[in-house]
Structure formats: C-alpha cells, structure tokens
Design an enzyme around this catalytic site. Structure first.
Site, PDB file in Angstrom:
ATOM      1  N   ASN A 290      59.661  57.140 -39.764  1.00  0.00           N
ATOM      2  CA  ASN A 290      60.418  58.511 -40.196  1.00  0.00           C
ATOM      3  C   ASN A 290      59.134  59.391 -40.760  1.00  0.00           C
ATOM      4  O   ASN A 290      58.693  58.855 -41.716  1.00  0.00           O
ATOM      5  CB  ASN A 290      61.425  58.130 -41.299  1.00  0.00           C
ATOM      6  CG  ASN A 290      62.056  59.614 -41.924  1.00  0.00           C
ATOM      7  OD1 ASN A 290      61.401  60.597 -42.221  1.00  0.00           O
ATOM      8  ND2 ASN A 290      63.235  59.627 -42.095  1.00  0.00           N
TER       9      ASN A 290
ATOM     10  N   HIS B 144      58.236  63.111 -44.439  1.00  0.00           N
ATOM     11  CA  HIS B 144      57.287  63.472 -45.604  1.00  0.00           C
ATOM     12  C   HIS B 144      56.042  64.022 -45.133  1.00  0.00           C
ATOM     13  O   HIS B 144      55.548  64.352 -46.238  1.00  0.00           O
ATOM     14  CB  HIS B 144      57.105  62.019 -46.701  1.00  0.00           C
ATOM     15  CG  HIS B 144      58.580  61.839 -47.257  1.00  0.00           C
ATOM     16  ND1 HIS B 144      59.458  62.798 -47.753  1.00  0.00           N
ATOM     17  CD2 HIS B 144      59.287  60.747 -47.252  1.00  0.00           C
ATOM     18  CE1 HIS B 144      60.557  62.204 -48.324  1.00  0.00           C
ATOM     19  NE2 HIS B 144      60.492  61.064 -47.875  1.00  0.00           N
TER      20      HIS B 144
ATOM     21  N   HIS C 175      64.858  64.005 -40.101  1.00  0.00           N
ATOM     22  CA  HIS C 175      65.938  64.237 -40.583  1.00  0.00           C
ATOM     23  C   HIS C 175      65.931  65.716 -40.817  1.00  0.00           C
ATOM     24  O   HIS C 175      65.162  66.476 -41.414  1.00  0.00           O
ATOM     25  CB  HIS C 175      66.389  63.634 -42.008  1.00  0.00           C
ATOM     26  CG  HIS C 175      67.335  63.972 -42.603  1.00  0.00           C
ATOM     27  ND1 HIS C 175      67.786  63.502 -43.851  1.00  0.00           N
ATOM     28  CD2 HIS C 175      68.490  64.750 -42.162  1.00  0.00           C
ATOM     29  CE1 HIS C 175      69.176  63.955 -43.977  1.00  0.00           C
ATOM     30  NE2 HIS C 175      69.482  64.714 -43.073  1.00  0.00           N
TER      31      HIS C 175
ATOM     32  N   ARG D  67      67.504  68.550 -42.235  1.00  0.00           N
ATOM     33  CA  ARG D  67      68.632  68.946 -43.298  1.00  0.00           C
ATOM     34  C   ARG D  67      68.927  70.397 -42.991  1.00  0.00           C
ATOM     35  O   ARG D  67      67.931  71.182 -42.595  1.00  0.00           O
ATOM     36  CB  ARG D  67      67.921  68.661 -44.589  1.00  0.00           C
ATOM     37  CG  ARG D  67      67.555  67.053 -44.829  1.00  0.00           C
ATOM     38  CD  ARG D  67      67.037  66.767 -46.200  1.00  0.00           C
ATOM     39  NE  ARG D  67      68.065  66.612 -47.060  1.00  0.00           N
ATOM     40  CZ  ARG D  67      68.626  65.661 -47.658  1.00  0.00           C
ATOM     41  NH1 ARG D  67      68.144  64.632 -47.482  1.00  0.00           N
ATOM     42  NH2 ARG D  67      69.813  65.700 -48.322  1.00  0.00           N
TER      43      ARG D  67
ATOM     44  N   ARG E  21      64.595  71.273 -45.939  1.00  0.00           N
ATOM     45  CA  ARG E  21      63.481  71.143 -47.216  1.00  0.00           C
ATOM     46  C   ARG E  21      62.350  70.537 -46.767  1.00  0.00           C
ATOM     47  O   ARG E  21      61.096  70.618 -47.154  1.00  0.00           O
ATOM     48  CB  ARG E  21      64.100  70.241 -48.211  1.00  0.00           C
ATOM     49  CG  ARG E  21      64.269  68.953 -48.029  1.00  0.00           C
ATOM     50  CD  ARG E  21      64.615  68.135 -49.248  1.00  0.00           C
ATOM     51  NE  ARG E  21      66.211  68.459 -49.579  1.00  0.00           N
ATOM     52  CZ  ARG E  21      66.713  67.499 -50.384  1.00  0.00           C
ATOM     53  NH1 ARG E  21      66.223  66.191 -50.579  1.00  0.00           N
ATOM     54  NH2 ARG E  21      67.895  67.705 -50.688  1.00  0.00           N
TER      55      ARG E  21
ATOM     56  N   GLU F  79      68.039  62.642 -37.417  1.00  0.00           N
ATOM     57  CA  GLU F  79      69.128  62.182 -38.420  1.00  0.00           C
ATOM     58  C   GLU F  79      69.851  63.429 -38.515  1.00  0.00           C
ATOM     59  O   GLU F  79      68.885  64.619 -38.815  1.00  0.00           O
ATOM     60  CB  GLU F  79      68.411  61.632 -39.640  1.00  0.00           C
ATOM     61  CG  GLU F  79      67.898  60.220 -39.291  1.00  0.00           C
ATOM     62  CD  GLU F  79      67.391  59.681 -40.732  1.00  0.00           C
ATOM     63  OE1 GLU F  79      66.929  58.597 -40.497  1.00  0.00           O
ATOM     64  OE2 GLU F  79      67.312  60.635 -41.837  1.00  0.00           O
TER      65      GLU F  79
ATOM     66  N   THR G 166      68.737  60.425 -49.120  1.00  0.00           N
ATOM     67  CA  THR G 166      70.029  60.122 -48.557  1.00  0.00           C
ATOM     68  C   THR G 166      70.558  59.010 -49.445  1.00  0.00           C
ATOM     69  O   THR G 166      69.771  57.876 -49.294  1.00  0.00           O
ATOM     70  CB  THR G 166      69.935  59.718 -47.206  1.00  0.00           C
ATOM     71  OG1 THR G 166      69.301  60.456 -46.391  1.00  0.00           O
ATOM     72  CG2 THR G 166      71.445  59.714 -46.816  1.00  0.00           C
TER      73      THR G 166
ATOM     74  N   GLU H  70      73.660  51.980 -38.648  1.00  0.00           N
ATOM     75  CA  GLU H  70      72.441  51.784 -39.485  1.00  0.00           C
ATOM     76  C   GLU H  70      72.721  51.423 -40.759  1.00  0.00           C
ATOM     77  O   GLU H  70      73.577  52.149 -41.462  1.00  0.00           O
ATOM     78  CB  GLU H  70      71.411  52.826 -39.293  1.00  0.00           C
ATOM     79  CG  GLU H  70      70.440  52.491 -40.195  1.00  0.00           C
ATOM     80  CD  GLU H  70      69.214  53.634 -40.176  1.00  0.00           C
ATOM     81  OE1 GLU H  70      69.425  54.729 -39.364  1.00  0.00           O
ATOM     82  OE2 GLU H  70      68.272  53.821 -41.158  1.00  0.00           O
TER      83      GLU H  70
ATOM     84  N   HIS I 239      66.008  52.491 -45.112  1.00  0.00           N
ATOM     85  CA  HIS I 239      66.066  53.018 -46.278  1.00  0.00           C
ATOM     86  C   HIS I 239      65.491  52.261 -47.350  1.00  0.00           C
ATOM     87  O   HIS I 239      65.977  51.152 -47.782  1.00  0.00           O
ATOM     88  CB  HIS I 239      67.612  53.477 -46.935  1.00  0.00           C
ATOM     89  CG  HIS I 239      67.541  54.653 -47.620  1.00  0.00           C
ATOM     90  ND1 HIS I 239      66.907  54.714 -49.123  1.00  0.00           N
ATOM     91  CD2 HIS I 239      67.533  55.902 -47.511  1.00  0.00           C
ATOM     92  CE1 HIS I 239      66.942  56.178 -49.616  1.00  0.00           C
ATOM     93  NE2 HIS I 239      67.253  56.740 -48.487  1.00  0.00           N
TER      94      HIS I 239
HETATM   95  N1  PXP Z   1      67.077  55.693 -42.430  1.00  0.00           N
HETATM   96  C1  PXP Z   1      67.878  56.902 -42.762  1.00  0.00           C
HETATM   97  C2  PXP Z   1      69.371  57.024 -42.353  1.00  0.00           C
HETATM   98  C3  PXP Z   1      67.407  57.860 -43.686  1.00  0.00           C
HETATM   99  O1  PXP Z   1      68.122  58.782 -44.185  1.00  0.00           O
HETATM  100  C4  PXP Z   1      66.096  57.372 -44.289  1.00  0.00           C
HETATM  101  C5  PXP Z   1      65.658  58.389 -45.376  1.00  0.00           C
HETATM  102  O2  PXP Z   1      65.499  59.773 -44.677  1.00  0.00           O
HETATM  103  C6  PXP Z   1      65.498  56.002 -43.885  1.00  0.00           C
HETATM  104  C7  PXP Z   1      66.035  55.605 -42.791  1.00  0.00           C
HETATM  105  C8  PXP Z   1      63.944  55.985 -44.211  1.00  0.00           C
HETATM  106  O3  PXP Z   1      63.976  55.733 -45.838  1.00  0.00           O
HETATM  107  P1  PXP Z   1      62.601  55.846 -46.217  1.00  0.00           P
HETATM  108  O4  PXP Z   1      61.834  56.903 -46.145  1.00  0.00           O
HETATM  109  O5  PXP Z   1      62.976  55.365 -47.578  1.00  0.00           O
HETATM  110  O6  PXP Z   1      61.915  54.512 -45.648  1.00  0.00           O
END
Ligand code: PXP
Length: 244
Positions: free
Chosen positions: A6, A9, A42, A44, A48, A69, A100, A152, A191
C-alpha cells in the site's frame, strides 16, 4: 502468498506540502522492482493522500495489479468501474479516523444492502472483489452471503497486542482464515503488519494475500523503497516456502 504494498503514505508525504513529490506512481515502479505482487491504494472521499490522477496513472503503468480500496457508498465506486482495477476492496471510511479503524459493519440490513449493490456493480465490471472485515465468524458468513470473491481480515488487533494476547489474536485470525477458505472465499489480511509481526501470519496457509503499507514506507525512508519491499517479500517467502 502475494504481497501487495500500500503506497498511500508516499502520497501522504506529498500532500503534506501539496507539491508533486514524492510521486506514488514512481514509487509503484520501485515497489514492483522490489518483488511485490501488486500495488494497493485507498482513494478516500476526502482525498487526503491518493488523488484521482494517481489512480489514473497507476492503472496505465502498473505491470502487476492494482488493488483499489474504497468506501461502498462513495462516488469513488463509479470511478472504480471506469478504471477497472484488478481488484477492489470495500472498506469502512470516516473522515475523523487517522486510518481504517475496523472492519465493515455487516450487522444491519441497510449496510448489507449497500455492500451487495457495490459488489454487484464492481463484479459486473469484471473487477475481483474483496471485503475488509473483522476476523469474526458472523462477519465472514455475512460476507460470503453477499457474494464477494475475497475477504480481507483486519489484523489491527493482532498487530496492536503483545505476548499472550497476540497469540490469542493470531489464533482468532487462523480460525477466521480456515472458516473463510472452507466457505469458498479467498482470504487476504492486512493492517498494522510490520517486519516484526508479519511472519506468524504469513505462515497461515489459508491466507493468500497480505496488504502492507505503513511499515514498508517507513523503512523505505532509511533503506530505500525497493530494498524495503524486497526485505518484506523475503520475510513472507521464508515464513512459507513455496510448495515443491
Ligand atoms: N488493508 C486495508 C484494507 C487498509 O485500509 C490498510 C490501510 O490503508 C492496509 C491494509 C494497510 O495497513 P498498514 O498501512 O497499517 O500496513
């Protein structure tokens, strides 16, 4: 086991100054070179971090696959249908949250109806669907009834605990993964996963995809993105060597 990274960031850093760097589209190239199996973003409602322009370009440049996402009730649904990513993961979304916070609410008839409609719209466009849920039997059964391709499992509680409580959460995830597989859906997880806590989860045979963001992007600040992804991919491989 697939590793989806992901890259939200990377966009978070860019949006801190609202300039054009660092570019998540460039980041995606390095993530793929590092050995990831796909790119997760994601989009959003409040935009953001990831912007429409990012997804638009990622759809044209990513060689592995894009997992988008999104919230079921947002206008992003129609954008997803237009872009047709390889996979769409429906997630709960609120403007107040930092990230999330939990899985989708599946308890009410109204929310299930909204999710079913979104799954149908996405599936009808040929997009593989996934629902981000807590690792609870009721949520898993409700997800299967809604006709999703995958679930997931939210690993936040596992990631946020230590010691005995973490073992309890790992068992909960193991049971949830086994239940999901036995009911015929693909099982993903994510997550809060880090280099320190990922191995026991990566060893769960029913889990076929992990989505990891914050920890990989954080490590990338020190070692570079390609190496950070390679180190995570190596951890997954060592946790579960490929079957001969
Ligand atoms: N899976 C989903 C559905 C998420 O919303 C996120 C965070 O955006 C992640 C995985 C990844 O989480 P992390 O950034 O904590 O690894």
């Amino acid at each position: 086991m697939r590793l989806y990274v992901n890259i939200d960031h990377v966009a978070t850093v860019r949006q801190a100054r609202r300039t054009d760097e660092p570019d998540p589209v460039r980041a995606a190239v390095l993530v793929e070179l590092g050995g990831a199996d796909g790119i997760t973003v994601h989009l959003r409602e409040d935009r953001r971090h990831i912007q429409d322009r990012d997804v638009d370009l990622l759809m044209r440049t990513v060689r592995t696959g894009v997992n988008l996402e999104l919230a079921a009730a947002s206008e992003v649904l129609e954008l997803a249908v237009k872009w047709r990513p390889m996979q769409a993961t429906l997630v709960p979304e609120s403007r107040e949250e930092v990230t999330t916070e939990g899985g989708l609410a599946l308890g009410s008839e109204e929310s299930r109806r909204g999710l079913a409609a979104a799954l149908q719209r996405l599936g009808g466009a040929g997009i593989r669907t996934s629902l981000f849920i807590d690792p609870d039997p009721d949520a898993i059964r409700a997800s299967v009834d809604l006709g999703t391709d995958a679930i997931e499992l939210h690993t936040g509680e596992y990631a946020n605990t230590r010691g005995l409580e973490r073992s309890t959460q790992l068992d909960r995830l193991r049971r949830a993964a086994a239940l999901g597989r036995s009911l015929g859906v693909a099982v993903h997880a994510g997550h809060g996963l880090t280099y320190e806590n990922v191995a026991p989860l990566a060893a769960v045979p029913e889990i076929e995809e992990l989505n990891i963001g914050h920890s990989v992007v954080s490590r990338a600040v020190f070692v570079g993105l390609e190496r950070a992804v390679r180190e995570m991919a190596d951890l997954l491989r060592r946790a579960r060597p490929p079957a001969r």
